[in-house]
Design a protein around this motif. Structure first.
Motif, PDB file in Angstrom:
ATOM      1  N   HIS A 313      17.469  22.634   0.822  1.00  0.00           N
ATOM      2  CA  HIS A 313      17.615  22.080   2.168  1.00  0.00           C
ATOM      3  C   HIS A 313      16.358  22.440   2.970  1.00  0.00           C
ATOM      4  O   HIS A 313      16.388  23.182   3.954  1.00  0.00           O
ATOM      5  N   HIS A 314      15.234  21.890   2.501  1.00  0.00           N
ATOM      6  CA  HIS A 314      13.942  22.282   3.061  1.00  0.00           C
ATOM      7  C   HIS A 314      13.791  21.865   4.516  1.00  0.00           C
ATOM      8  O   HIS A 314      13.160  22.573   5.308  1.00  0.00           O
ATOM      9  N   GLY A 315      14.347  20.712   4.867  1.00  0.00           N
ATOM     10  CA  GLY A 315      14.249  20.246   6.250  1.00  0.00           C
ATOM     11  C   GLY A 315      14.930  21.194   7.216  1.00  0.00           C
ATOM     12  O   GLY A 315      14.380  21.542   8.267  1.00  0.00           O
ATOM     13  N   GLU A 316      16.146  21.637   6.867  1.00  0.00           N
ATOM     14  CA  GLU A 316      16.880  22.563   7.732  1.00  0.00           C
ATOM     15  C   GLU A 316      16.166  23.905   7.832  1.00  0.00           C
ATOM     16  O   GLU A 316      16.102  24.512   8.905  1.00  0.00           O
ATOM     17  N   ALA A 317      15.624  24.377   6.702  1.00  0.00           N
ATOM     18  CA  ALA A 317      14.891  25.648   6.700  1.00  0.00           C
ATOM     19  C   ALA A 317      13.647  25.544   7.579  1.00  0.00           C
ATOM     20  O   ALA A 317      13.305  26.481   8.316  1.00  0.00           O
ATOM     21  N   LEU A 318      12.966  24.390   7.540  1.00  0.00           N
ATOM     22  CA  LEU A 318      11.779  24.197   8.364  1.00  0.00           C
ATOM     23  C   LEU A 318      12.140  24.195   9.847  1.00  0.00           C
ATOM     24  O   LEU A 318      11.406  24.734  10.685  1.00  0.00           O
ATOM     25  N   GLU A 319      13.277  23.600  10.172  1.00  0.00           N
ATOM     26  CA  GLU A 319      13.748  23.616  11.560  1.00  0.00           C
ATOM     27  C   GLU A 319      14.027  25.049  12.015  1.00  0.00           C
ATOM     28  O   GLU A 319      13.706  25.416  13.151  1.00  0.00           O
ATOM     29  N   MET A 320      14.622  25.858  11.133  1.00  0.00           N
ATOM     30  CA  MET A 320      14.877  27.272  11.454  1.00  0.00           C
ATOM     31  C   MET A 320      13.570  28.004  11.740  1.00  0.00           C
ATOM     32  O   MET A 320      13.457  28.771  12.698  1.00  0.00           O
ATOM     33  N   PHE A 321      12.583  27.785  10.871  1.00  0.00           N
ATOM     34  CA  PHE A 321      11.282  28.427  11.018  1.00  0.00           C
ATOM     35  C   PHE A 321      10.633  28.065  12.349  1.00  0.00           C
ATOM     36  O   PHE A 321      10.203  28.927  13.117  1.00  0.00           O
ATOM     37  N   LEU A 392       3.900  20.155   6.575  1.00  0.00           N
ATOM     38  CA  LEU A 392       5.031  20.464   5.696  1.00  0.00           C
ATOM     39  C   LEU A 392       6.022  19.297   5.648  1.00  0.00           C
ATOM     40  O   LEU A 392       6.583  18.998   4.583  1.00  0.00           O
ATOM     41  N   LYS A 393       6.226  18.642   6.772  1.00  0.00           N
ATOM     42  CA  LYS A 393       7.129  17.478   6.776  1.00  0.00           C
ATOM     43  C   LYS A 393       6.575  16.358   5.896  1.00  0.00           C
ATOM     44  O   LYS A 393       7.336  15.687   5.186  1.00  0.00           O
ATOM     45  N   LEU A 394       5.262  16.175   5.950  1.00  0.00           N
ATOM     46  CA  LEU A 394       4.634  15.147   5.118  1.00  0.00           C
ATOM     47  C   LEU A 394       4.792  15.477   3.636  1.00  0.00           C
ATOM     48  O   LEU A 394       5.089  14.595   2.820  1.00  0.00           O
ATOM     49  N   ILE A 395       4.631  16.744   3.300  1.00  0.00           N
ATOM     50  CA  ILE A 395       4.821  17.175   1.904  1.00  0.00           C
ATOM     51  C   ILE A 395       6.246  16.887   1.448  1.00  0.00           C
ATOM     52  O   ILE A 395       6.481  16.402   0.341  1.00  0.00           O
ATOM     53  N   LEU A 396       7.215  17.165   2.325  1.00  0.00           N
ATOM     54  CA  LEU A 396       8.623  16.915   1.978  1.00  0.00           C
ATOM     55  C   LEU A 396       8.865  15.423   1.760  1.00  0.00           C
ATOM     56  O   LEU A 396       9.531  15.036   0.794  1.00  0.00           O
ATOM     57  N   GLU A 397       8.335  14.582   2.638  1.00  0.00           N
ATOM     58  CA  GLU A 397       8.532  13.134   2.495  1.00  0.00           C
ATOM     59  C   GLU A 397       7.937  12.622   1.187  1.00  0.00           C
ATOM     60  O   GLU A 397       8.562  11.853   0.456  1.00  0.00           O
ATOM     61  N   GLN A 398       6.718  13.062   0.894  1.00  0.00           N
ATOM     62  CA  GLN A 398       6.039  12.584  -0.315  1.00  0.00           C
ATOM     63  C   GLN A 398       6.739  13.041  -1.576  1.00  0.00           C
ATOM     64  O   GLN A 398       6.929  12.264  -2.515  1.00  0.00           O
ATOM     65  N   ASN A 399       7.142  14.293  -1.606  1.00  0.00           N
ATOM     66  CA  ASN A 399       7.732  14.838  -2.824  1.00  0.00           C
ATOM     67  C   ASN A 399       9.178  14.429  -3.002  1.00  0.00           C
ATOM     68  O   ASN A 399       9.632  14.251  -4.134  1.00  0.00           O
ATOM     69  N   CYS A 400       9.909  14.285  -1.891  1.00  0.00           N
ATOM     70  CA  CYS A 400      11.313  13.870  -2.026  1.00  0.00           C
ATOM     71  C   CYS A 400      11.402  12.449  -2.563  1.00  0.00           C
ATOM     72  O   CYS A 400      12.236  12.142  -3.403  1.00  0.00           O
ATOM     73  N   SER A 401      10.511  11.544  -2.082  1.00  0.00           N
ATOM     74  CA  SER A 401      10.550  10.170  -2.577  1.00  0.00           C
ATOM     75  C   SER A 401      10.123  10.119  -4.029  1.00  0.00           C
ATOM     76  O   SER A 401      10.683   9.364  -4.830  1.00  0.00           O
ATOM     77  N   ALA A 402       9.131  10.921  -4.396  1.00  0.00           N
ATOM     78  CA  ALA A 402       8.695  10.961  -5.797  1.00  0.00           C
ATOM     79  C   ALA A 402       9.790  11.531  -6.676  1.00  0.00           C
ATOM     80  O   ALA A 402      10.047  11.050  -7.786  1.00  0.00           O
ATOM     81  N   ASP A 403      10.467  12.555  -6.159  1.00  0.00           N
ATOM     82  CA  ASP A 403      11.540  13.171  -6.941  1.00  0.00           C
ATOM     83  C   ASP A 403      12.709  12.226  -7.130  1.00  0.00           C
ATOM     84  O   ASP A 403      13.359  12.218  -8.171  1.00  0.00           O
ATOM     85  N   ASP A 404      12.995  11.395  -6.114  1.00  0.00           N
ATOM     86  CA  ASP A 404      14.104  10.458  -6.253  1.00  0.00           C
ATOM     87  C   ASP A 404      13.882   9.550  -7.461  1.00  0.00           C
ATOM     88  O   ASP A 404      14.796   9.288  -8.236  1.00  0.00           O
ATOM     89  N   GLY A 405      12.645   9.065  -7.633  1.00  0.00           N
ATOM     90  CA  GLY A 405      12.337   8.216  -8.784  1.00  0.00           C
ATOM     91  C   GLY A 405      12.481   8.955 -10.089  1.00  0.00           C
ATOM     92  O   GLY A 405      13.021   8.423 -11.064  1.00  0.00           O
ATOM     93  N   ARG A 406      12.010  10.193 -10.130  1.00  0.00           N
ATOM     94  CA  ARG A 406      12.121  10.968 -11.360  1.00  0.00           C
ATOM     95  C   ARG A 406      13.568  11.345 -11.666  1.00  0.00           C
ATOM     96  O   ARG A 406      13.981  11.380 -12.824  1.00  0.00           O
ATOM     97  N   ILE A 407      14.345  11.605 -10.621  1.00  0.00           N
ATOM     98  CA  ILE A 407      15.762  11.924 -10.828  1.00  0.00           C
ATOM     99  C   ILE A 407      16.503  10.721 -11.406  1.00  0.00           C
ATOM    100  O   ILE A 407      17.318  10.843 -12.325  1.00  0.00           O
ATOM    101  N   ILE A 408      16.204   9.528 -10.866  1.00  0.00           N
ATOM    102  CA  ILE A 408      16.846   8.309 -11.385  1.00  0.00           C
ATOM    103  C   ILE A 408      16.497   8.108 -12.852  1.00  0.00           C
ATOM    104  O   ILE A 408      17.372   7.825 -13.695  1.00  0.00           O
ATOM    105  N   ALA A 409      15.202   8.271 -13.177  1.00  0.00           N
ATOM    106  CA  ALA A 409      14.763   8.118 -14.568  1.00  0.00           C
ATOM    107  C   ALA A 409      15.406   9.169 -15.469  1.00  0.00           C
ATOM    108  O   ALA A 409      15.815   8.878 -16.603  1.00  0.00           O
TER     109      ALA A 409
END
Length: 512
Positions: A313-321, A392-409
């Motif tokens: 839950h990286h987004g929530e953790a970033l909000e805490m930080f 950090l938000k940009l990193i999350l957006e880029q990696n989460c979308s990339a991960d979604d494709g890899r998770i589907i595969a």
């Protein structure tokens, strides 16, 4: 002061330097500490500038260590006496320095006032024509330094009544090191500007005292009628210094009449406000409002933070930080504590990102930590914080979308190969995902572990075969990916509440 034996201390441990500075009443014994350095390179610069008679130097130091330093000193300054400080009792550690011309060596663990003084006297005896002159009294500045730093319980009333004849006191302090931008070559210039200014004042008495961590404190003693002049002069000198050194920040204490209260005013008013210079980018002089108790700072919920990170839950953790760091800014936490805490939370965040995504956390740490360290004022720190959060938000957006494709595969692969032996670590490697990340994905996002997910696919396939084929139970178990018949039956019953044979009978009856 030319009749003092001048001593330079070089040691990379601040506590060790402070311990030696306050181990002796140096001036009373005829010595004067003319400087201190944290490594051999800084020490060489001070040797050239301060011309010491004796140099006390550690042997294990960064940049230039004691062995290399002794070699350079022996060649450039053979008349300066070198005393080596060593933490090791093996002679091999200091042998090279003695061969380079060092006068003596002292073991740090055994160092005490008597040993230090005897070693200094031996070094003095090696200086041609030098006569050591002991004093009965320690200079006022030396006594005031010991008192303000807590190495002396009380000021001598008789002695200091001669030095301070007036009723009122104020303390004016400047962090010389920070004003000079931590450039040692500029520190003397900053210091001289303040000292020279007050040398010209005749209406009241001033005593400059150079304290640890680069703090220059001017003790101001004056009559009531000069109150406004003292404040006006403090404003004037702070303006002059800040025009030359924009990072300078001076603090003037409230007035007081009891000289024995000087340390309390220094510690509770002056040092606390100096640590908050970070929050006053437009001010160069702060007149304190007296001692104010700091409010309790809310504790950061670190356990929640680490749990959110481990659960992806990286987004929530970033909000805490972000929320907590901005809260600390409102509380005006001291700059050093603030930055240390921000770096610690950021470090943990980046490590978890590296565990979950293919990012280089080391380069990000270096970049982000430098941004925080270089932010010398509040507004610049807030800008750096904004940039870090956006990055950090940009990193999350880029990696989460990339991960979604890899998770589907990956899921498609598992759906096509569930009859085969499958291992989570092999699948993670095949799809370029970390084992930790993939395990967390199934536990948190899919709400089940990988084994449960795989068993679900296999049992669904087995149920279809039990309905639609005449294959034996054992054959169906193998077709579903289970090599052991008994294990297949246990898993089937656990997930459906029935045995494979019972499920088949029930399905047949339903068809009728």
């Amino acid at each position: 002061m030319d009749d003092y034996c001048r001593v330079l201390i070089i040691d990379d441990e601040f506590i060790m330097r402070q311990g030696m500075k306050h181990m002796l009443e140096w001036e009373k014994e005829g010595f004067q500490i003319v400087g201190e350095a944290s490594n051999g390179q800084e020490g060489l610069l001070l040797v050239e500038e301060r011309k010491p008679h004796i140099v006390l130097t550690d042997i294990v130091m960064p940049v230039i260590d004691g062995i290399e330093f002794s070699d350079i000193m022996g060649k450039r300054y053979p008349d300066i006496q070198l005393i080596i400080l060593s933490s090791y009792d093996k002679f091999e550690y200091v042998k090279a320095t003695l061969l380079n011309g060092a006068a003596d060596y002292v073991l740090k663990p055994t160092l005490n006032p008597e040993i230090l003084l005897n070693t200094l006297h031996k070094a003095v005896d090696r200086i041609p024509g030098f006569q050591l002159n002991s004093r009965k009294e320690v200079p006022f500045a030396g006594q005031a330094e010991k008192f303000l730093l807590g190495f002396q319980e009380k000021l001598d009333e008789v002695t200091f009544s001669q030095c301070f004849p007036h009723t009122f006191f104020r303390l004016l302090a400047l962090n010389v090191r920070e004003a000079a931008g931590r450039r040692k070559e500029e520190m003397s210039s900053v210091q001289n500007m303040l000292v020279s200014y007050y040398k010209e004042k005749e209406d009241y008495v001033t005593l400059p005292v150079f304290l640890n961590e680069g703090i220059l404190c001017v003790i101001i003693n004056y009559r009531r009628k000069d109150e406004q002049a003292v404040i006006t002069d403090a404003e004037d000198v702070s303006g002059r210094i800040c025009r030359a050194y924009p990072r300078a920040f001076l603090v003037l204490s409230l007035n007081f009449t009891d000289k024995q209260e000087m340390r309390r005013h220094y510690r509770q008013e002056v040092t606390k406000e100096m640590a908050r210079a970070f929050y006053y980018p437009e001010r160069h002089l702060l007149i304190t409002k007296g001692y104010q108790e700091d409010g309790a700072v809310r504790r950061f919920e670190f356990e929640t933070y680490t749990r959110l990170l481990s659960q992806r839950h990286h987004g929530e953790a970033l909000e805490m930080f972000e929320e907590y760091v901005r809260y600390l800014l409102k509380c005006q936490m001291e700059e050093e504590r603030l930055k240390n805490l921000a770096r610690n939370l950021l470090y943990n965040y980046l490590i978890e990102l590296e565990n979950h995504f293919s990012i280089d956390s080391d380069s990000l740490k270096e970049k982000y930590f430098a941004m925080l360290d270089e932010a010398v004022w509040l507004d610049r720190f807030e800008e750096a914080l904004d940039q870090i959060i956006s990055g950090l938000k940009l990193i999350l957006e880029q990696n989460c979308s990339a991960d979604d494709g890899r998770i589907i595969a990956m899921k498609q692969y598992v759906a096509s190969h569930y009859q085969e032996p499958l291992d989570l670590s092999d699948i993670a490697e095949q799809f370029g995902l970390s084992y930790h990340y993939l395990s967390s994905y199934f536990s948190q996002t899919a709400k089940e572990g990988f084994n449960e997910y795989l068993n679900k696919l296999r049992i669904e396939h087995a149920m279809n075969l039990l309905r639609e084929s005449d294959m034996s139970i054992a054959e169906i178990g193998c077709a579903a990916g289970y090599s052991e018949h008994s294990y297949f039956c246990r898993v089937f019953k656990k997930m459906t509440g029935d045995t494979p044979s019972g499920f088949r009978r029930r399905e047949k009856l339903r068809e009728r």
